[in-house]
Write a protein that holds these residues in place. Structure first.
Motif: not given
Length: 396
Positions: A251-256, A289, A303, A334, A380, A384
């Protein structure tokens, strides 16, 4: 209800305990349950046999020698069950219906073991049979004795539970299920009624001797696993229930994320420094985190939106401290998390995850591991691509 009950070495440590085990099995059978049994070597028999091998034994001879502990246990337990009028039989490597088969690499042959497990379950149902199976041991296709490694009896039990379509696996051991702490060390330790499989695996890899980590990989959501003390006497109640199953996820965490590093002289020798810094962030309702530490630094991943507030809070701690020297912030980052039940059993797993990133010139800023996950931190803008590369590792 179909149950597989595993009795550890302590729970079969002497004649009285063998009788206690047989009584609990008999009670479950008389209550209408189908029961399969997995037995460890009595007491410390396996350790004794290993210690007495004072010569350079090859792997095959060593496996045959250490198998004698489990072979004795199943005979003792089968005899005690027969004396109570229970239709029981013992199974060991070499018997026709032996279920646990390994391949030429020493790995479990899943297809064949599943087939044999189902056949054994069918016989349990049709004959009201209680099979007493040697734990820890396996057999290859050539008929040679092999072993399942440390904690192998737990592995046998949960594996058999899965392949025999059991409703529940009961691990009978010398602890009151999972405890809030080691009762030999801390006062007031109490039993935990429920715990997730991920929580227990993390504890198991860090020293908690409750259920072998290798066994938990065979647990699925439809099968319960419970841990009870051998003195409890009732296979069907009590102890700690282990919930859920391992989920493999990339999983790639959505939050920067931002990276805040606090440097200081010999931070590792300053008791309470991590608690002080974490508490300061908590007072501002800032969630952490992830955390990593070095010889002279502590890094928090937060975050990105809270970076300025967090820097201000932590800077106040630096000013007031004789140990800390400076705080710095970098972002955005990321994080890709790889979660899976078998990560700790795969040598070189971290290298296999990060090597493709190095090949593509993606800089890895940090890697944080636990018993069930690996977190990789990158810039970041590389997130992807890094996610795709890591997914490719597991697709292969």
């Amino acid at each position: 209800m179909r149950v597989v009950a595993k009795f550890g070495g302590t729970s079969l440590g002497n004649g009285d305990r063998v009788n206690r085990a047989a009584d609990s099995i008999t009670a479950a059978v008389e209550a209408g349950h189908e029961v399969g049994v997995v037995a460890s070597a009595m007491g410390s028999t396996t350790d004794f046999l290993l210690d007495e091998i004072q010569y350079d034994a090859d792997e095959a001879d060593r496996a045959e020698i250490v198998s004698m502990g489990e072979r004795t246990s199943v005979r003792m337990l089968k005899g005690a069950l027969s004396a109570r009028g229970v239709n029981a039989t013992f199974l060991e490597p070499g018997t026709e219906e032996w279920p646990v088969i390994t391949d030429e690499h020493g790995e479990v042959d899943v297809e064949e073991t599943r087939r044999r497990g189902k056949a054994l379950a069918d016989r349990m149902a049709s004959e009201n049979l209680v099979p007493v199976i040697t734990g820890f041991l396996a057999q290859d296709h050539a008929g040679n004795v092999t072993t399942l490694g440390r904690g192998g009896s737990d592995t046998t039990a949960v594996m058999m539970g899965k392949y025999m379509d059991a409703d529940e696996v009961v691990i009978v051991t010398d602890v009151e299920g999972v405890m809030t702490g080691d009762p030999r060390v801390v006062e007031g330790a109490r039993n935990v009624g429920e715990i997730t499989v991920d929580e227990l695996r993390n504890l198991s890899f860090r020293g908690a001797e409750v259920v072998a980590p290798s066994a938990l990989t065979y647990k699925d959501a439809d099968m319960d696993v419970r841990v009870v003390h051998y003195q409890h006497g009732d296979l069907m109640t009590g102890g700690t229930s282990i919930e859920g199953e391992f989920e493999n996820l990339i999983d790639l965490q959505e939050d920067k994320l931002c990276c805040i590093t606090i440097a200081g002289r010999a931070i590792r020798n300053r008791p309470g420094i991590l608690a002080e810094l974490s508490s300061a962030l908590a007072e501002e309702d800032i969630n952490i985190d992830a955390v990593s530490s070095g010889m002279d630094s502590i890094t928090f991943y937060l975050k990105s939106g809270v970076s300025e507030t967090a820097e201000t809070v932590l800077h106040e701690g630096v000013i007031d401290s004789e140990t800390l020297s400076s705080v710095t912030v970098d972002d955005p980052y990321a994080v890709i998390r790889v979660t899976g039940g078998e990560l700790q059993t795969e040598p070189g797993i971290v290298d296999s995850i990060v090597s493709p990133l190095a090949d593509e010139r993606i800089n890895v800023h940090d890697v944080i591991t636990s018993a069930t996950s690996v977190a990789v931190f990158v810039d970041w803008e590389d997130g992807e691509q890094a996610l795709g590369l890591i997914q490719g590792v597991f697709d292969d």
